[in-house]
Scaffold this active site. Sequence first.
Site, short mmCIF file in Angstrom:
data_model
loop_
_atom_site.label_atom_id
_atom_site.label_comp_id
_atom_site.label_asym_id
_atom_site.label_seq_id
_atom_site.Cartn_x
_atom_site.Cartn_y
_atom_site.Cartn_z
CD GLU A 42 -2.06 1.38 3.00
OE1 GLU A 42 -2.18 2.51 3.51
OE2 GLU A 42 -2.31 0.33 3.62
CE LYS A 131 -6.23 1.57 8.24
NZ LYS A 131 -5.84 2.63 7.28
#
Length: 212
Positions: A42, A131
């Site tokens: 990411e 998340k």
Amino acid sequence: MTQTAPFPKLERGLVAILRGLKPSEAVAIGQAIFGAGIEAIEVPLNSPEPFASLASIVEALPPTALVGAGTVLTAADVDGLHKAGGRLLVSPNIDAEVMGRAMQYGMVTMPGVFTPTEAFQAIRLGASALKFFPASVLGAAGISAMRAVLPANVLVGAVGGVSDKDFAGYKAAGVSVFGLGSSLFKPGMSVDEVAARAKAAVQAWDAAFGVA
């Protein structure tokens, strides 16, 4: 319920968060991390020229790599992520417009949640995984308490203040995906240092999750 793309079956549930990555080092850092055994990468959008770094990593790594962006806050960010070739969308919050746009592109989504209300909203909006952020504030006990009321098939990740030393405790709380940021990469680190940290994280994952 309509869902964004399902979270892929990775060899290890690890996502490398490369906040502050520069385009000039993106390929070397990305290849070092992927070579160590971390398949998901990411690039947060508050990094320098994030889409340039992202596109370079996508081009350099095999199609099996799950590459995307973090800190994705707007639908325009999602468009930029798609244009750069990214498939993974990570955000610190849950936003209906962002999720809807990601669904149009068939992206894997991991929105940030902190409460049961946010977690169930993310599930309704089709999140691929949750998340929990910042995980270090909630702790394994807090996540475990919420995990008990969530659907059993929901994939739970821990991000924020988490390192390879925390895998076993969070695993017991039902966490199977970990986002590793400053414990893995900080601006100014050498490729060798990042590679060594990535290998250590992989070894810790294998020990905690019983991978031979």
